[in-house]
Motif scaffolding. Structure first.
Motif, PDB file in Angstrom:
ATOM      1  N   SER A  70      -3.965 -11.155   1.439  1.00  0.00           N
ATOM      2  CA  SER A  70      -4.431 -12.529   1.533  1.00  0.00           C
ATOM      3  C   SER A  70      -3.290 -13.483   1.858  1.00  0.00           C
ATOM      4  CB  SER A  70      -5.081 -12.949   0.209  1.00  0.00           C
ATOM      5  OG  SER A  70      -5.423 -14.322   0.226  1.00  0.00           O
ATOM      6  N   LEU A  71      -3.575 -14.484   2.714  1.00  0.00           N
ATOM      7  CA  LEU A  71      -2.604 -15.520   3.023  1.00  0.00           C
ATOM      8  C   LEU A  71      -2.371 -16.430   1.822  1.00  0.00           C
ATOM      9  CD1 LEU A  71      -3.751 -16.526   6.628  1.00  0.00           C
ATOM     10  CD2 LEU A  71      -1.818 -15.067   5.985  1.00  0.00           C
ATOM     11  N   SER A  72      -3.303 -16.349   0.849  1.00  0.00           N
ATOM     12  CA  SER A  72      -3.176 -17.163  -0.367  1.00  0.00           C
ATOM     13  C   SER A  72      -2.368 -16.462  -1.455  1.00  0.00           C
ATOM     14  CB  SER A  72      -4.570 -17.509  -0.905  1.00  0.00           C
ATOM     15  OG  SER A  72      -5.327 -18.210   0.055  1.00  0.00           O
ATOM     16  N   ALA A  73      -1.858 -15.267  -1.149  1.00  0.00           N
ATOM     17  CA  ALA A  73      -1.105 -14.510  -2.153  1.00  0.00           C
ATOM     18  C   ALA A  73       0.096 -15.304  -2.644  1.00  0.00           C
ATOM     19  CB  ALA A  73      -0.645 -13.178  -1.576  1.00  0.00           C
ATOM     20  N   ARG A  74       0.359 -15.202  -3.933  1.00  0.00           N
ATOM     21  CA  ARG A  74       1.490 -15.911  -4.516  1.00  0.00           C
ATOM     22  C   ARG A  74       2.594 -14.912  -4.875  1.00  0.00           C
ATOM     23  NH1 ARG A  74       0.672 -21.285  -5.730  1.00  0.00           N
ATOM     24  NH2 ARG A  74      -1.449 -22.062  -5.397  1.00  0.00           N
ATOM     25  N   GLN A  75       3.018 -14.881  -6.120  1.00  0.00           N
ATOM     26  CA  GLN A  75       4.132 -14.006  -6.486  1.00  0.00           C
ATOM     27  C   GLN A  75       3.743 -12.533  -6.468  1.00  0.00           C
ATOM     28  OE1 GLN A  75       5.519 -15.508 -10.252  1.00  0.00           O
ATOM     29  NE2 GLN A  75       6.863 -17.009  -9.284  1.00  0.00           N
ATOM     30  N   ARG A  76       2.525 -12.251  -6.886  1.00  0.00           N
ATOM     31  CA  ARG A  76       2.065 -10.859  -6.876  1.00  0.00           C
ATOM     32  C   ARG A  76       1.599 -10.509  -5.470  1.00  0.00           C
ATOM     33  NH1 ARG A  76      -3.019  -8.447 -10.426  1.00  0.00           N
ATOM     34  NH2 ARG A  76      -3.193  -6.489  -9.264  1.00  0.00           N
ATOM     35  N   THR A  77       2.216  -9.524  -4.850  1.00  0.00           N
ATOM     36  CA  THR A  77       1.970  -9.247  -3.431  1.00  0.00           C
ATOM     37  C   THR A  77       1.184  -7.964  -3.168  1.00  0.00           C
ATOM     38  OG1 THR A  77       4.113  -8.148  -3.256  1.00  0.00           O
ATOM     39  CG2 THR A  77       4.033 -10.496  -2.714  1.00  0.00           C
ATOM     40  N   ASP A  78       0.801  -7.234  -4.219  1.00  0.00           N
ATOM     41  CA  ASP A  78       0.003  -6.024  -3.987  1.00  0.00           C
ATOM     42  C   ASP A  78      -1.436  -6.418  -3.668  1.00  0.00           C
ATOM     43  OD1 ASP A  78      -0.275  -6.911  -6.739  1.00  0.00           O
ATOM     44  OD2 ASP A  78      -1.465  -5.106  -7.061  1.00  0.00           O
ATOM     45  N   VAL A  79      -2.185  -5.468  -3.150  1.00  0.00           N
ATOM     46  CA  VAL A  79      -3.618  -5.628  -2.892  1.00  0.00           C
ATOM     47  C   VAL A  79      -4.363  -4.731  -3.874  1.00  0.00           C
ATOM     48  CG1 VAL A  79      -5.475  -5.340  -1.207  1.00  0.00           C
ATOM     49  CG2 VAL A  79      -3.210  -6.082  -0.447  1.00  0.00           C
ATOM     50  N   ALA A  80      -5.402  -5.248  -4.501  1.00  0.00           N
ATOM     51  CA  ALA A  80      -6.121  -4.461  -5.514  1.00  0.00           C
ATOM     52  C   ALA A  80      -7.625  -4.582  -5.326  1.00  0.00           C
ATOM     53  CB  ALA A  80      -5.731  -4.908  -6.918  1.00  0.00           C
ATOM     54  N   ILE A  81      -8.299  -3.465  -5.526  1.00  0.00           N
ATOM     55  CA  ILE A  81      -9.763  -3.401  -5.476  1.00  0.00           C
ATOM     56  C   ILE A  81     -10.232  -2.672  -6.729  1.00  0.00           C
ATOM     57  CG2 ILE A  81     -11.781  -2.545  -4.222  1.00  0.00           C
ATOM     58  CD1 ILE A  81     -10.137  -2.577  -1.685  1.00  0.00           C
ATOM     59  N   GLU A  82     -11.234  -3.224  -7.384  1.00  0.00           N
ATOM     60  CA  GLU A  82     -11.838  -2.576  -8.550  1.00  0.00           C
ATOM     61  C   GLU A  82     -13.353  -2.580  -8.381  1.00  0.00           C
ATOM     62  OE1 GLU A  82     -12.531  -3.650 -13.237  1.00  0.00           O
ATOM     63  OE2 GLU A  82     -10.475  -3.813 -12.462  1.00  0.00           O
ATOM     64  N   VAL A  83     -13.957  -1.421  -8.507  1.00  0.00           N
ATOM     65  CA  VAL A  83     -15.399  -1.289  -8.288  1.00  0.00           C
ATOM     66  C   VAL A  83     -16.029  -0.555  -9.466  1.00  0.00           C
ATOM     67  CG1 VAL A  83     -17.181  -0.311  -6.807  1.00  0.00           C
ATOM     68  CG2 VAL A  83     -15.161  -1.309  -5.776  1.00  0.00           C
ATOM     69  N   THR A  84     -17.135  -1.091  -9.961  1.00  0.00           N
ATOM     70  CA  THR A  84     -17.900  -0.466 -11.032  1.00  0.00           C
ATOM     71  C   THR A  84     -19.227   0.012 -10.471  1.00  0.00           C
ATOM     72  OG1 THR A  84     -16.892  -1.958 -12.648  1.00  0.00           O
ATOM     73  CG2 THR A  84     -18.878  -0.795 -13.339  1.00  0.00           C
ATOM     74  N   LEU A  85     -19.628   1.239 -10.829  1.00  0.00           N
ATOM     75  CA  LEU A  85     -20.859   1.820 -10.298  1.00  0.00           C
ATOM     76  C   LEU A  85     -21.759   2.306 -11.424  1.00  0.00           C
ATOM     77  CD1 LEU A  85     -18.261   2.966  -8.386  1.00  0.00           C
ATOM     78  CD2 LEU A  85     -20.202   3.530  -6.922  1.00  0.00           C
ATOM     79  N   LYS A  86     -23.059   2.323 -11.132  1.00  0.00           N
ATOM     80  CA  LYS A  86     -24.042   2.880 -12.050  1.00  0.00           C
ATOM     81  C   LYS A  86     -24.977   3.784 -11.263  1.00  0.00           C
ATOM     82  CE  LYS A  86     -25.609  -1.080 -13.428  1.00  0.00           C
ATOM     83  NZ  LYS A  86     -26.440  -2.102 -14.132  1.00  0.00           N
ATOM     84  N   GLU A  87     -25.730   4.599 -11.971  1.00  0.00           N
ATOM     85  CA  GLU A  87     -26.610   5.556 -11.296  1.00  0.00           C
ATOM     86  C   GLU A  87     -27.910   4.925 -10.829  1.00  0.00           C
ATOM     87  OE1 GLU A  87     -25.549   9.948 -12.924  1.00  0.00           O
ATOM     88  OE2 GLU A  87     -26.775   8.735 -14.296  1.00  0.00           O
TER      89      GLU A  87
END
Length: 389
Positions: A70-87
């Motif tokens: 993201s161009l809005s990234a600040r001090q933390r520069t990693d990219v993270a994705i978290e996904v929750t799934l159900k059956e």
């Protein structure tokens, strides 16, 4: 499996985002708010988990991490994705997958990404199956180039999760691509826009394909004037075609192939096959394009009817008043994307008091949401001077 929640950090438009998803989900927002980028986060997980994919490949086909972060990234520069799934709808959450990655290399070293952390949490048993970070034992610069999700051995204990990601499907039919299916252009490994559409239909079991064609024909007879029958054929050169008979003054009518079909007809056919034949979570881009408003208004009901028969999550982007005006759409099924100085914010419209009040007053979700997505200065468009002195 279906996705119940997604969290994004430094992903393209989204500096930080957390939102719940319904079984049938409509993503709305102004132009450039990141509707396609929101879907692409799910495609990214698919590109990691699929056969022949992987983290490095998924990043490379998007132009590298600099095009993702993201161009809005600040001090933390990693990219993270978290996904929750159900059956299933109404069931408990079962899986949570968390991935963070960042840039490595540069100079004489190849530009790549490495895993910052990767976690697989089995919610129903309250335990981590994978919990790795840079500081974990046995992790090296080489092992951190790969996720456990993409590796056959390391993903065995959460194969259900991996398969759910690998089966995510995305289709955005571009009519001209379908018309070029039989051209000399090379067959693409990844075909999101329909270049391989006819070839993909030919790979379906004939009985299954004919079953889908029956449904498609019923819809087309209602939506496309004079179209009497759509068939899947093979010509003398071994090339596949969609062939339709149109009724007119001639007793037997006349036949046309995909080369003569209207853009709207091809878009509708692509949408119908995507809905009917998909196995996993389906991502669709603006299905209303090229279609008559009367047809568009029926799409939410068609999706709901399919989901009653075949439990599968459908997530689509739209600008359409006719889709969102459908009385069967619940506020929990619509996600509003809005830009601000810190990047795009995503909100389920059921959590927006202004929308709830408008719907409570008897108006549709379209009436409540679309004015919010309209650009603030759009009324000035008519005042733009065409001829400059």
């Amino acid at each position: 499996m279906l996705i119940s929640e997604i969290k994004l950090f430094n992903w393209k438009n989204f500096q930080e985002c957390a939102v719940c998803l319904a079984e049938r989900c409509f993503i709305v927002g102004a132009n450039a708010t990141g509707k396609s980028n929101f879907l692409d986060a799910l495609r990214f997980l698919r590109d990691i988990a699929k056969k022949g994919g992987g983290l490095q490949t998924a990043v490379d086909i998007r132009g590298g991490i600099r095009k993702i972060r993201s161009l809005s990234a600040r001090q933390r520069t990693d990219v993270a994705i978290e996904v929750t799934l159900k059956e299933e709808v109404g069931g408990p959450d079962k899986w949570r997958y968390m991935l963070s990655f960042k840039h490595t290399g540069g100079g004489i070293k190849e530009n790549e990404v490495k895993v910052n952390y990767e976690k697989v949490f089995l919610i129903t048993e309250n335990r981590y199956l994978v919990d790795r970070t840079e500081a974990s034992e046995n992790e090296t610069a080489d092992t951190l180039k790969y996720t456990h999700l993409e590796q056959a051995v390391t993903s065995q204990q959460f194969l259900e999760l991996r398969n759910a990601f690998a089966e995510i499907e995305y289709l955005n039919i571009v009519p001209q691509m379908v018309r070029e299916s039989n051209s000399a252009h090379p067959v693409l490994k990844e075909d999101y826009y329909g270049r391989n559409f006819l070839t993909d239909l030919s790979k379906l079991n004939e009985a299954t394909r004919n079953k889908y064609l029956q449904v498609v024909n019923e819809v087309l007879k209602c939506a496309v004037p004079q179209l009497d029958n759509l068939a899947f054929t093979k010509d003398e050169n071994g090339l596949y075609h969609l062939e339709a008979r149109y009724i007119h003054w001639r007793p037997q009518g006349s036949k046309q192939t995909e080369m003569q079909f209207s853009d709207g007809t091809l878009r509708l056919i692509g949408f119908l096959f995507a809905i009917l034949s998909g196995k996993g979570i389906s991502l669709l881009e603006e299905p209303e394009i090229n279609l008559h408003p009367g047809v568009v208004a029926q799409l939410p009901e068609f999706i709901a009817k399919m989901q009653r028969h075949k439990k599968r999550q459908i997530i689509l982007t739209t600008h359409s008043y006719d889709i969102l005006a459908n009385g069967g759409i619940d506020e929990k099924e619509v996600i509003l994307l809005q830009n601000d100085k810190e990047g795009t914010k995503a909100t389920v419209v059921a959590d927006i008091e202004e929308v709830r009040e408008i719907v409570k007053a008897g108006l549709s979700i379209a009436d409540a949401v679309l004015p919010i997505t309209s650009p603030d200065r759009i009324q000035q468009l008519s005042k733009v001077s065409i001829c400059k002195e």
